[in-house]
Scaffold this motif. Structure first.
Motif, PDB file in Angstrom:
ATOM      1  N   ILE A 135       4.417   2.717   2.507  1.00 60.21           N
ATOM      2  CA  ILE A 135       5.163   3.953   2.231  1.00 60.21           C
ATOM      3  C   ILE A 135       4.193   5.122   2.208  1.00 60.21           C
ATOM      4  O   ILE A 135       3.099   5.028   1.647  1.00 60.21           O
ATOM      5  N   CYS A 136       4.594   6.242   2.824  1.00 59.66           N
ATOM      6  CA  CYS A 136       3.865   7.499   2.690  1.00 59.66           C
ATOM      7  C   CYS A 136       4.743   8.459   1.900  1.00 59.66           C
ATOM      8  O   CYS A 136       5.774   8.930   2.405  1.00 59.66           O
ATOM      9  N   PRO A 188       0.999  10.982  12.464  1.00 59.55           N
ATOM     10  CA  PRO A 188      -0.066   9.979  12.320  1.00 59.55           C
ATOM     11  C   PRO A 188       0.142   9.048  11.136  1.00 59.55           C
ATOM     12  O   PRO A 188      -0.292   7.888  11.183  1.00 59.55           O
ATOM     13  N   PHE A 189       0.794   9.507  10.081  1.00 60.40           N
ATOM     14  CA  PHE A 189       1.035   8.637   8.931  1.00 60.40           C
ATOM     15  C   PHE A 189       2.013   7.518   9.286  1.00 60.40           C
ATOM     16  O   PHE A 189       1.893   6.398   8.794  1.00 60.40           O
ATOM     17  N   VAL A 190       2.964   7.826  10.149  1.00 65.66           N
ATOM     18  CA  VAL A 190       3.943   6.821  10.560  1.00 65.66           C
ATOM     19  C   VAL A 190       3.372   5.924  11.652  1.00 65.66           C
ATOM     20  O   VAL A 190       3.463   4.693  11.579  1.00 65.66           O
ATOM     21  N   HIS A 191       2.758   6.516  12.664  1.00 69.87           N
ATOM     22  CA  HIS A 191       2.351   5.739  13.837  1.00 69.87           C
ATOM     23  C   HIS A 191       0.936   5.175  13.727  1.00 69.87           C
ATOM     24  O   HIS A 191       0.635   4.175  14.371  1.00 69.87           O
ATOM     25  N   LYS A 192       0.076   5.761  12.908  1.00 68.83           N
ATOM     26  CA  LYS A 192      -1.250   5.198  12.723  1.00 68.83           C
ATOM     27  C   LYS A 192      -1.270   4.215  11.558  1.00 68.83           C
ATOM     28  O   LYS A 192      -1.772   3.099  11.679  1.00 68.83           O
ATOM     29  N   PHE A 193      -0.702   4.631  10.428  1.00 73.20           N
ATOM     30  CA  PHE A 193      -0.675   3.762   9.249  1.00 73.20           C
ATOM     31  C   PHE A 193       0.490   2.769   9.281  1.00 73.20           C
ATOM     32  O   PHE A 193       0.490   1.790   8.542  1.00 73.20           O
ATOM     33  N   GLY A 194       1.512   3.060  10.085  1.00 76.14           N
ATOM     34  CA  GLY A 194       2.697   2.206  10.085  1.00 76.14           C
ATOM     35  C   GLY A 194       3.571   2.398   8.864  1.00 76.14           C
ATOM     36  O   GLY A 194       4.367   1.524   8.509  1.00 76.14           O
ATOM     37  N   ALA A 195       3.455   3.540   8.213  1.00 77.17           N
ATOM     38  CA  ALA A 195       4.153   3.786   6.960  1.00 77.17           C
ATOM     39  C   ALA A 195       5.552   4.350   7.190  1.00 77.17           C
ATOM     40  O   ALA A 195       5.808   5.027   8.188  1.00 77.17           O
ATOM     41  N   THR A 196       6.430   4.083   6.250  1.00 73.26           N
ATOM     42  CA  THR A 196       7.744   4.710   6.196  1.00 73.26           C
ATOM     43  C   THR A 196       7.634   5.970   5.343  1.00 73.26           C
ATOM     44  O   THR A 196       7.098   5.931   4.230  1.00 73.26           O
ATOM     45  N   LEU A 197       8.123   7.090   5.861  1.00 76.13           N
ATOM     46  CA  LEU A 197       8.081   8.342   5.101  1.00 76.13           C
ATOM     47  C   LEU A 197       9.039   8.300   3.922  1.00 76.13           C
ATOM     48  O   LEU A 197      10.119   7.704   3.995  1.00 76.13           O
ATOM     49  N   PHE A 198       8.633   8.974   2.848  1.00 72.05           N
ATOM     50  CA  PHE A 198       9.493   9.142   1.680  1.00 72.05           C
ATOM     51  C   PHE A 198       9.224  10.534   1.132  1.00 72.05           C
ATOM     52  O   PHE A 198       8.276  10.762   0.384  1.00 72.05           O
ATOM     53  N   THR A 254       0.840  -1.201   0.000  1.00 75.30           N
ATOM     54  CA  THR A 254       0.000   0.000   0.000  1.00 75.30           C
ATOM     55  C   THR A 254       0.870   1.243   0.000  1.00 75.30           C
ATOM     56  O   THR A 254       1.719   1.421   0.876  1.00 75.30           O
ATOM     57  N   LEU A 255       0.640   2.098  -0.989  1.00 75.89           N
ATOM     58  CA  LEU A 255       1.282   3.405  -1.071  1.00 75.89           C
ATOM     59  C   LEU A 255       0.260   4.459  -0.684  1.00 75.89           C
ATOM     60  O   LEU A 255      -0.854   4.481  -1.217  1.00 75.89           O
ATOM     61  N   LEU A 256       0.622   5.342   0.230  1.00 70.41           N
ATOM     62  CA  LEU A 256      -0.203   6.466   0.612  1.00 70.41           C
ATOM     63  C   LEU A 256       0.514   7.740   0.148  1.00 70.41           C
ATOM     64  O   LEU A 256       1.691   7.935   0.451  1.00 70.41           O
ATOM     65  N   ILE A 257      -0.182   8.574  -0.599  1.00 73.57           N
ATOM     66  CA  ILE A 257       0.378   9.862  -1.028  1.00 73.57           C
ATOM     67  C   ILE A 257      -0.375  10.970  -0.297  1.00 73.57           C
ATOM     68  O   ILE A 257      -1.609  10.973  -0.247  1.00 73.57           O
ATOM     69  N   TYR A 258       0.374  11.900   0.271  1.00 72.90           N
ATOM     70  CA  TYR A 258      -0.225  13.030   0.973  1.00 72.90           C
ATOM     71  C   TYR A 258       0.206  14.326   0.294  1.00 72.90           C
ATOM     72  O   TYR A 258       1.395  14.568   0.086  1.00 72.90           O
ATOM     73  N   ASN A 259      -0.778  15.133  -0.082  1.00 68.94           N
ATOM     74  CA  ASN A 259      -0.533  16.475  -0.622  1.00 68.94           C
ATOM     75  C   ASN A 259      -1.537  17.445  -0.009  1.00 68.94           C
ATOM     76  O   ASN A 259      -2.446  17.035   0.707  1.00 68.94           O
ATOM     77  N   HIS A 260      -1.384  18.729  -0.310  1.00 72.96           N
ATOM     78  CA  HIS A 260      -2.388  19.717   0.102  1.00 72.96           C
ATOM     79  C   HIS A 260      -2.601  20.712  -1.026  1.00 72.96           C
ATOM     80  O   HIS A 260      -1.687  21.001  -1.816  1.00 72.96           O
ATOM     81  N   TYR A 261      -3.827  21.227  -1.103  1.00 67.17           N
ATOM     82  CA  TYR A 261      -4.179  22.168  -2.176  1.00 67.17           C
ATOM     83  C   TYR A 261      -4.329  23.596  -1.665  1.00 67.17           C
ATOM     84  O   TYR A 261      -4.530  24.519  -2.457  1.00 67.17           O
ATOM     85  N   ASP A 262      -4.277  23.812  -0.356  1.00 63.66           N
ATOM     86  CA  ASP A 262      -4.373  25.181   0.146  1.00 63.66           C
ATOM     87  C   ASP A 262      -3.019  25.870   0.040  1.00 63.66           C
ATOM     88  O   ASP A 262      -1.972  25.213  -0.023  1.00 63.66           O
ATOM     89  N   VAL A 263      -3.044  27.185   0.021  1.00 65.50           N
ATOM     90  CA  VAL A 263      -1.828  27.979  -0.163  1.00 65.50           C
ATOM     91  C   VAL A 263      -1.787  29.106   0.861  1.00 65.50           C
ATOM     92  O   VAL A 263      -2.775  29.416   1.520  1.00 65.50           O
ATOM     93  N   GLN A 264      -0.613  29.722   0.946  1.00 64.51           N
ATOM     94  CA  GLN A 264      -0.424  30.889   1.799  1.00 64.51           C
ATOM     95  C   GLN A 264      -1.068  32.124   1.159  1.00 64.51           C
ATOM     96  O   GLN A 264      -1.234  32.187  -0.069  1.00 64.51           O
ATOM     97  N   PRO A 265      -1.418  33.141   1.947  1.00 61.38           N
ATOM     98  CA  PRO A 265      -1.866  34.403   1.358  1.00 61.38           C
ATOM     99  C   PRO A 265      -0.816  34.968   0.399  1.00 61.38           C
ATOM    100  O   PRO A 265       0.383  34.721   0.559  1.00 61.38           O
ATOM    101  N   GLU A 266      -1.284  35.723  -0.572  1.00 60.01           N
ATOM    102  CA  GLU A 266      -0.406  36.235  -1.630  1.00 60.01           C
ATOM    103  C   GLU A 266       0.299  37.532  -1.254  1.00 60.01           C
ATOM    104  O   GLU A 266       1.187  38.000  -1.987  1.00 60.01           O
TER     105      GLU A 266
END
Length: 456
Positions: free
Chosen positions: A166-167, A395-405, A70-82
């Protein structure tokens, strides 16, 4: 080494559409529209999609495939003020290209990272359209730039029993020489405000002969918190820290760049006691630190004003190692202040959500991914045990048990959170190519794990 021109053209079109949506979480602006666009892109790429409400912005989830990996990909679509808008060369929410760079708010953080991976996915599926032999979960949130206040709660409710191998974290770095940097962990963070009031209103400074000064008390209190080497003097502060493994220690013992380069780039000219060329990188990776972010009160205008301030405020942040819980550190800070007779100083917690975390840099997929990065970027990848900064990866490491990448295209001139945020077009293209081959690599890993495989 190049990808097909039509793939790059489509990726730029997707990035243009996303940058055009001013998804500023600090203003709760544009988040539903951007979530809808992200969901449509994932759906068009073959994912089963859904949206879930967050405290401020929706979460978008895409899922596909099945198998023993299982591969988990984490991204975000919000941005900082301009802001400040007048310092942008072109409008911040219109993607522009000049001098080999793509400019726009979110071009690097984090819409460019998301789009490069999605373009790589499309390339991979065009070449390998058969059933996907591994499970892929893609989570894209809209609250990262305001501290991800509902991320942990969402993960616990939506993915209560999910495990992952993997996350693929939201970003990674590329240094000024073009070497990719893979981040394997992050420090935690505690942000607090100290406030002191000693009178109803500002007084004539002559009364300083009998009344205490709130700014003096704040200065005295913070000077009691650490020594000249940066070591924090709060009782129990270092209890429970998880020591880095031997592989991480070895990686941090050989800095990928000299201290002199970092000083030249930042202008930093005063080192903490005991920090030098041989150990600065280990300090960046593993050592907790305390910063005074701001000190306010009294008169700061032109000329003199002989006043005894009635109140003052100080903002602090602690960067914490794995094993240090921010709320526990806040308790120890309160006890320290009381012990040293600063009971009148009020302590307010501003941020205590992010715990420090590290993953195993010797993981086989991390090693194979680093080799692929070297192929595409034509320079050996740097495996960095921990970012000196913080990210809500715990939480991605300790809840999912994933290795960060943490592999991505955020170069050191990307101007994150600043005017003229940008990515390098050539590195955008390379990351698309890397992503396509990384998905293929994970397919091979999953097939080797499948029942009946010679390697299962």
């Amino acid at each position: 080494m190049q990808i097909r021109p039509e793939i790059l053209t489509a990726a730029k079109k997707d990035l243009t559409a996303l940058v055009a949506i001013p998804s500023v979480s600090a203003r709760a602006e544009g988040l539903p529209a951007c979530a809808d666009k992200v969901e449509s892109l994932l759906r068009d790429a073959g994912f089963l999609t859904e949206q879930h409400p967050g405290d401020v912005g929706p979460f978008v989830v895409g899922e596909t495939g099945d198998g023993p990996f299982t591969l988990l990909i984490y991204n975000h679509y919000d941005v900082q003020p301009e802001d400040p808008v007048d310092l942008w060369t072109d409008p911040p929410f219109a993607l522009s290209e000049r001098d080999g760079r793509l400019y726009g708010r979110g071009a690097a953080d984090d819409k460019g990272e998301f789009v490069s991976r999605l373009a790589g996915w499309r390339t991979f599926r065009a070449d390998r359209p058969e059933a996907l032999p591994f499970k892929l979960i893609w989570i894209v949130e809209g609250e990262e730039e305001i501290g991800s206040p509902s991320l942990t709660r969402f993960l616990e409710s939506r993915f209560s029993d999910t495990k992952a191998d993997i996350c693929w974290w939201e970003y990674g770095e590329v240094d000024k020489s073009g070497r990719p940097i893979v981040l394997m962990g992050f420090k935690g963070i505690l942000a607090v405000e100290l406030q002191c009031r000693t009178a109803r209103a500002d007084l004539h400074s002559s009364l300083g002969a009998i009344f205490d000064n709130p700014l003096w008390r704040l200065a005295a209190s913070v000077s009691s918190l650490r020594d000249a080497s940066g070591r924090i003097l709060i009782d129990g502060f270092y209890d429970g820290i998880i020591e880095p493994d031997e592989c991480s220690k070895e990686l941090a013992a050989t800095p990928p760049f000299p201290l002199a380069d970092l000083q030249a780039e930042t202008g930093g000219n005063r080192l903490l006691g005991g920090v030098g060329p041989d150990n600065f990188y280990a300090h960046l990776n593993f050592t907790p630190c305390l910063n005074v972010n701001g000190f306010h009160g009294g008169y700061g205008g032109q000329g003199a004003k002989t006043v005894l301030p009635c109140a003052g405020q100080m903002k602090l942040d602690f960067r914490l190692a794995p094993g240090q819980h921010p709320l526990r550190i806040a308790e120890l800070l309160r006890k320290h202040l009381d012990k040293h007779h600063f009971e009148d100083i009020e302590l307010t917690i501003l941020d205590a959500e992010v715990l420090g975390v590290r993953s195993d840099p010797a993981h086989s997929v991390v090693e194979m991914g680093a080799a692929l990065l070297e192929k595409w970027f034509e320079r050996p990848a740097i495996i960095q045990p921990s970012s000196a900064a913080s990210g809500l990866a715990h939480p991605f490491v300790h809840k999912f048990g994933a290795t960060l990448f943490g592999a991505g295209l955020t170069h050191h001139g990307a101007m994150l959170h600043s005017p003229d945020e940008n990515i390098l077009t050539a590195q955008f293209e390379k990351m698309i190519g890397f992503a396509a081959e990384f998905f293929a690599l994970l397919s091979d890993v999953a097939e080797d794990r499948a029942p009946g495989s010679l390697h299962a």
